[in-house]
Design a protein around this motif. Structure first.
Motif, PDB file in Angstrom:
ATOM      1  N   ILE A  34       0.712  -1.367  -0.039  1.00 49.11           N
ATOM      2  CA  ILE A  34      -0.058  -0.187  -0.009  1.00 49.11           C
ATOM      3  C   ILE A  34       0.890   1.195  -0.054  1.00 49.11           C
ATOM      4  CG2 ILE A  34      -1.764   1.194   1.208  1.00 49.11           C
ATOM      5  CD1 ILE A  34      -2.860  -1.305   0.169  1.00 49.11           C
ATOM      6  N   HIS A  35       1.956   1.446   1.002  1.00 47.51           N
ATOM      7  CA  HIS A  35       2.403   2.735   1.407  1.00 47.51           C
ATOM      8  C   HIS A  35       3.452   2.814   0.207  1.00 47.51           C
ATOM      9  CE1 HIS A  35       3.330   6.260   3.257  1.00 47.51           C
ATOM     10  NE2 HIS A  35       4.594   5.938   3.801  1.00 47.51           N
ATOM     11  N   SER A  36       4.109   1.619  -0.316  1.00 46.20           N
ATOM     12  CA  SER A  36       5.095   1.509  -1.390  1.00 46.20           C
ATOM     13  C   SER A  36       4.817   2.511  -2.561  1.00 46.20           C
ATOM     14  CB  SER A  36       5.275   0.478  -1.692  1.00 46.20           C
ATOM     15  OG  SER A  36       4.466  -0.289  -2.449  1.00 46.20           O
ATOM     16  N   PRO A  54      -5.059   3.993  -3.625  1.00 47.32           N
ATOM     17  CA  PRO A  54      -6.367   4.274  -3.196  1.00 47.32           C
ATOM     18  C   PRO A  54      -6.688   3.816  -1.661  1.00 47.32           C
ATOM     19  CG  PRO A  54      -6.329   3.488  -5.353  1.00 47.32           C
ATOM     20  CD  PRO A  54      -4.825   3.271  -4.998  1.00 47.32           C
ATOM     21  N   ALA A  55      -6.503   2.818  -1.200  1.00 50.11           N
ATOM     22  CA  ALA A  55      -6.829   2.482   0.093  1.00 50.11           C
ATOM     23  C   ALA A  55      -6.106   3.471   1.177  1.00 50.11           C
ATOM     24  CB  ALA A  55      -6.343   0.896   0.353  1.00 50.11           C
ATOM     25  N   LEU A  58      -7.928   6.978   1.239  1.00 50.14           N
ATOM     26  CA  LEU A  58      -9.121   6.722   2.089  1.00 50.14           C
ATOM     27  C   LEU A  58      -9.089   6.798   3.655  1.00 50.14           C
ATOM     28  CD1 LEU A  58     -11.570   3.787   0.591  1.00 50.14           C
ATOM     29  CD2 LEU A  58     -11.931   6.178   0.440  1.00 50.14           C
ATOM     30  N   ILE A  59      -7.872   6.142   3.978  1.00 49.79           N
ATOM     31  CA  ILE A  59      -7.585   6.225   5.338  1.00 49.79           C
ATOM     32  C   ILE A  59      -6.924   7.880   5.643  1.00 49.79           C
ATOM     33  CG2 ILE A  59      -5.911   5.577   7.221  1.00 49.79           C
ATOM     34  CD1 ILE A  59      -5.995   2.909   5.684  1.00 49.79           C
ATOM     35  N   VAL A  60      -6.433   8.391   4.718  1.00 54.62           N
ATOM     36  CA  VAL A  60      -5.650   9.632   4.993  1.00 54.62           C
ATOM     37  C   VAL A  60      -6.768  10.671   5.069  1.00 54.62           C
ATOM     38  CG1 VAL A  60      -4.363  11.327   3.801  1.00 54.62           C
ATOM     39  CG2 VAL A  60      -3.300   9.115   4.121  1.00 54.62           C
TER      40      VAL A  60
END
Length: 136
Positions: A34-36, A54-55, A58-60
């Motif tokens: 994800i973060h990569s 995209p995941a 949404l969290i951010v």
């Protein structure tokens, strides 16, 4: 009310983003899958702050919007807060420590900025998870 709301949202959102970012680095699955996406460039440029999976986006967005909803701030305060937040985001990923950067507005050198953030974009660096404030 306007300035107080913006400051309160900045502090609260920064706290939430710190933990989001911390877990994105500490949990191997999140870091590699994800973060990569955000760390795809070792030398970030201004708009790369918004380059995220995209995941994670949404969290951010939830981390940034939650303080505004909890504090029930006025819509104008929310738009000013998001504008200031975006200015910090663009500058932090600019690769340049300029005199007019918003981080220089903060007292006691509490702000981050491009200089401490650039080395963080090497995925082997597991520190500097803060966004606006370097106090968490």
């Amino acid at each position: 009310e306007l300035v107080g709301g913006v400051v309160a949202c900045l502090v609260m959102a920064d706290f939430l983003i710190y933990w989001e970012h911390y877990f994105m680095h500490r949990i191997p699955y999140l870091r590699h899958n994800i973060h990569s996406v955000h760390h795809s460039s070792l030398h970030p440029f201004s708009w790369e702050g918004g380059l995220v999976h995209p995941a994670e986006d949404l969290i951010v967005v939830a981390c940034v919007a939650t303080p505004a909803f909890l504090l029930q701030i006025h819509p104008l305060t929310f738009w000013l807060f998001t504008s200031v937040w975006t200015a910090f985001l663009v500058e932090e990923h600019s690769g340049h420590d300029v005199w007019w950067a918003p981080y220089h507005w903060l007292p006691f050198a509490m702000g981050g900025g491009a200089t401490p953030h650039d080395p963080h974009h090497n995925l082997m660096v597991h520190k500097n998870f803060g966004f606006v404030l370097m106090v968490w």
